[in-house]
Motif scaffolding. Structure first.
Motif, PDB file in Angstrom:
ATOM      1  N   GLU A 109       0.846  -1.192   0.000  1.00 26.06           N
ATOM      2  CA  GLU A 109       0.000   0.000   0.000  1.00 26.06           C
ATOM      3  C   GLU A 109       0.884   1.247   0.000  1.00 26.06           C
ATOM      4  OE1 GLU A 109      -2.355   2.872  -0.162  1.00 26.06           O
ATOM      5  OE2 GLU A 109      -3.275   0.863  -0.238  1.00 26.06           O
ATOM      6  N   PRO A 110       0.832   2.065  -1.066  1.00 25.30           N
ATOM      7  CA  PRO A 110       1.754   3.206  -1.165  1.00 25.30           C
ATOM      8  C   PRO A 110       1.732   4.152   0.024  1.00 25.30           C
ATOM      9  CG  PRO A 110       0.690   2.821  -3.277  1.00 25.30           C
ATOM     10  CD  PRO A 110       0.009   1.900  -2.282  1.00 25.30           C
ATOM     11  N   THR A 111       0.561   4.413   0.588  1.00 22.95           N
ATOM     12  CA  THR A 111       0.514   5.340   1.723  1.00 22.95           C
ATOM     13  C   THR A 111       1.217   4.761   2.944  1.00 22.95           C
ATOM     14  OG1 THR A 111      -1.654   4.493   2.399  1.00 22.95           O
ATOM     15  CG2 THR A 111      -1.623   6.412   0.931  1.00 22.95           C
ATOM     16  N   LEU A 112       1.247   3.437   3.052  1.00 23.63           N
ATOM     17  CA  LEU A 112       1.951   2.803   4.164  1.00 23.63           C
ATOM     18  C   LEU A 112       3.441   2.641   3.856  1.00 23.63           C
ATOM     19  CD1 LEU A 112      -0.675   0.099   5.232  1.00 23.63           C
ATOM     20  CD2 LEU A 112      -0.325   2.407   6.144  1.00 23.63           C
ATOM     21  N   VAL A 113       3.775   2.483   2.600  1.00 21.70           N
ATOM     22  CA  VAL A 113       5.183   2.418   2.201  1.00 21.70           C
ATOM     23  C   VAL A 113       5.905   3.688   2.637  1.00 21.70           C
ATOM     24  CG1 VAL A 113       6.736   2.428   0.189  1.00 21.70           C
ATOM     25  CG2 VAL A 113       4.854   0.785   0.306  1.00 21.70           C
TER      26      VAL A 113
ATOM     27  N   GLN B  46      11.386  -2.279   9.671  1.00 19.68           N
ATOM     28  CA  GLN B  46      11.375  -3.004  10.939  1.00 19.68           C
ATOM     29  C   GLN B  46      11.086  -2.065  12.107  1.00 19.68           C
ATOM     30  OE1 GLN B  46      15.184  -4.216  12.592  1.00 19.68           O
ATOM     31  NE2 GLN B  46      14.387  -6.289  12.943  1.00 19.68           N
ATOM     32  N   PHE B  47      11.695  -0.889  12.103  1.00 18.31           N
ATOM     33  CA  PHE B  47      11.488   0.067  13.188  1.00 18.31           C
ATOM     34  C   PHE B  47      10.062   0.604  13.172  1.00 18.31           C
ATOM     35  CE2 PHE B  47      11.653   4.147  15.331  1.00 18.31           C
ATOM     36  CZ  PHE B  47      12.454   3.887  16.425  1.00 18.31           C
ATOM     37  N   ALA B  48       9.575   0.965  12.001  1.00 16.52           N
ATOM     38  CA  ALA B  48       8.227   1.521  11.906  1.00 16.52           C
ATOM     39  C   ALA B  48       7.173   0.544  12.414  1.00 16.52           C
ATOM     40  CB  ALA B  48       7.928   1.908  10.460  1.00 16.52           C
ATOM     41  N   LEU B  49       7.331  -0.734  12.091  1.00 16.92           N
ATOM     42  CA  LEU B  49       6.329  -1.714  12.505  1.00 16.92           C
ATOM     43  C   LEU B  49       6.566  -2.214  13.919  1.00 16.92           C
ATOM     44  CD1 LEU B  49       5.857  -3.848   9.255  1.00 16.92           C
ATOM     45  CD2 LEU B  49       4.659  -1.795  10.005  1.00 16.92           C
ATOM     46  N   GLY B  50       7.825  -2.359  14.304  1.00 17.14           N
ATOM     47  CA  GLY B  50       8.121  -2.897  15.628  1.00 17.14           C
ATOM     48  C   GLY B  50       8.015  -1.889  16.738  1.00 17.14           C
ATOM     49  N   LYS B  51       8.244  -0.599  16.419  1.00 16.98           N
ATOM     50  CA  LYS B  51       8.271   0.432  17.454  1.00 16.98           C
ATOM     51  C   LYS B  51       7.162   1.471  17.324  1.00 16.98           C
ATOM     52  CE  LYS B  51      12.283  -0.751  19.403  1.00 16.98           C
ATOM     53  NZ  LYS B  51      12.495  -1.031  20.837  1.00 16.98           N
ATOM     54  N   GLN B  52       6.686   1.718  16.097  1.00 14.99           N
ATOM     55  CA  GLN B  52       5.770   2.838  15.864  1.00 14.99           C
ATOM     56  C   GLN B  52       4.594   2.428  14.983  1.00 14.99           C
ATOM     57  OE1 GLN B  52       5.922   5.569  17.418  1.00 14.99           O
ATOM     58  NE2 GLN B  52       8.038   6.039  17.957  1.00 14.99           N
TER      59      GLN B  52
ATOM     60  N   GLY C 210       1.287   1.978  13.183  1.00 15.38           N
ATOM     61  CA  GLY C 210       0.066   2.770  13.068  1.00 15.38           C
ATOM     62  C   GLY C 210       0.287   4.268  13.074  1.00 15.38           C
ATOM     63  N   ARG C 211       1.535   4.705  13.226  1.00 20.62           N
ATOM     64  CA  ARG C 211       1.811   6.137  13.273  1.00 20.62           C
ATOM     65  C   ARG C 211       2.438   6.607  11.970  1.00 20.62           C
ATOM     66  NH1 ARG C 211       4.253   7.530  19.295  1.00 20.62           N
ATOM     67  NH2 ARG C 211       2.365   6.968  20.485  1.00 20.62           N
TER      68      ARG C 211
END
Length: 253
Positions: free
Chosen positions: A26-30, A122-128, A130-131
């Motif tokens: 999903e581009p907005t999530l990329v 990894q950081f975006a999903l593991g630490k943040q 939904g933000r």
């Protein structure tokens, strides 16, 4: 046609396969992990999702999703049913002998892009998770001569000597202390989780002299998440002052 392949990145992400796959398609999530904010980033994120071909394989209780690009770069994510909240990610590329562009022996910039981007994922999903992310960056700054390196002036001279998961304490030119944890290190880059206003990821990449004479260059990207505009403005001002005081050009955002 079969090629010898190299493993570029192998890591684990502490969320389910469906969530990881969504953030790859999903581009907005990329945009929450890909590169840094710059002109054309939206188009690059869209191309990332549209260019590769997809494949799905099931082997016993494990499911693997694979993306393959026209240049034969392959990104695979897999998870087992008995570990539903753990996804394994692997990126492989053709050997340098098989690449269309001759490798100069100094640094493969595409390799470095994969390494940085996958650790940012990894950081975006593991630490943040939904933000939304915002970034501030310093791009291709002169690394300075050996006796006066930019990273030394910026207080990061000891970062390469700290082991992964070790604590980093850097003193910036203004005397303030920057604290963080080293998350990963390679020959040409490192990632640091900063402990400041919020959990943030600092990725520092060094292009060697052989690839960019006469001194090499430094690119630094700070990813922050979930900040309101006044707080982001404060982070940006501190970032600009940090590099300006170290003698680098004021970054553009």
């Amino acid at each position: 046609m079969a090629f010898d392949r190299r493993e570029i990145v192998s890591l684990e992400i502490p969320v389910g396969l469906a969530t990881v796959w969504e953030h790859l398609r999903e581009p907005t999530l990329v945009r929450r992990w890909f590169g840094w904010e710059r002109p054309g980033l939206d188009e690059e994120a869209l191309a990332f999702t549209r260019t590769p071909t997809e494949r799905r394989d099931v082997d016993h209780d494990a499911t693997t999703h694979t993306l393959t690009w026209p240049n034969h770069d392959v990104l695979a994510v897999s998870a087992a049913a008995h570990q539903p909240h753990l996804t394994r990610l692997r990126v492989t590329r053709r050997s340098h002998d098989a690449l269309a562009v001759q490798y100069d022996g100094n640094m493969d910039e595409v390799d470095e892009d994969w390494i940085a981007n996958m650790h940012q994922l990894q950081f975006a999903l593991g630490k943040q998770l939904g933000r939304d992310r915002r970034t501030v960056s310093l791009v291709d700054a002169d690394a300075g001569p050996r006796t006066d390196r930019l990273l030394d002036r910026a207080g990061l001279h000891g970062a390469h000597g700290i082991p992964v998961r070790g604590h980093l304490e850097a003193r910036r030119p203004d005397g303030s202390v920057l604290g963080g944890t080293v998350l990963y290190k390679t020959e040409h880059q490192l990632g640091i989780e900063l402990h400041a206003i919020t959990e943030a990821l600092l990725v520092v990449r060094e292009i060697p002299i052989g690839a960019h004479p006469p001194h090499g260059t430094v690119t630094a990207v700070l990813s922050v998440f979930g900040l309101d505009q006044p707080t982001l403005d404060e982070v940006t001002a501190r970032w600009d002052a940090w590099w300006r005081d170290a003698g680098a050009p004021v970054p553009t955002h």
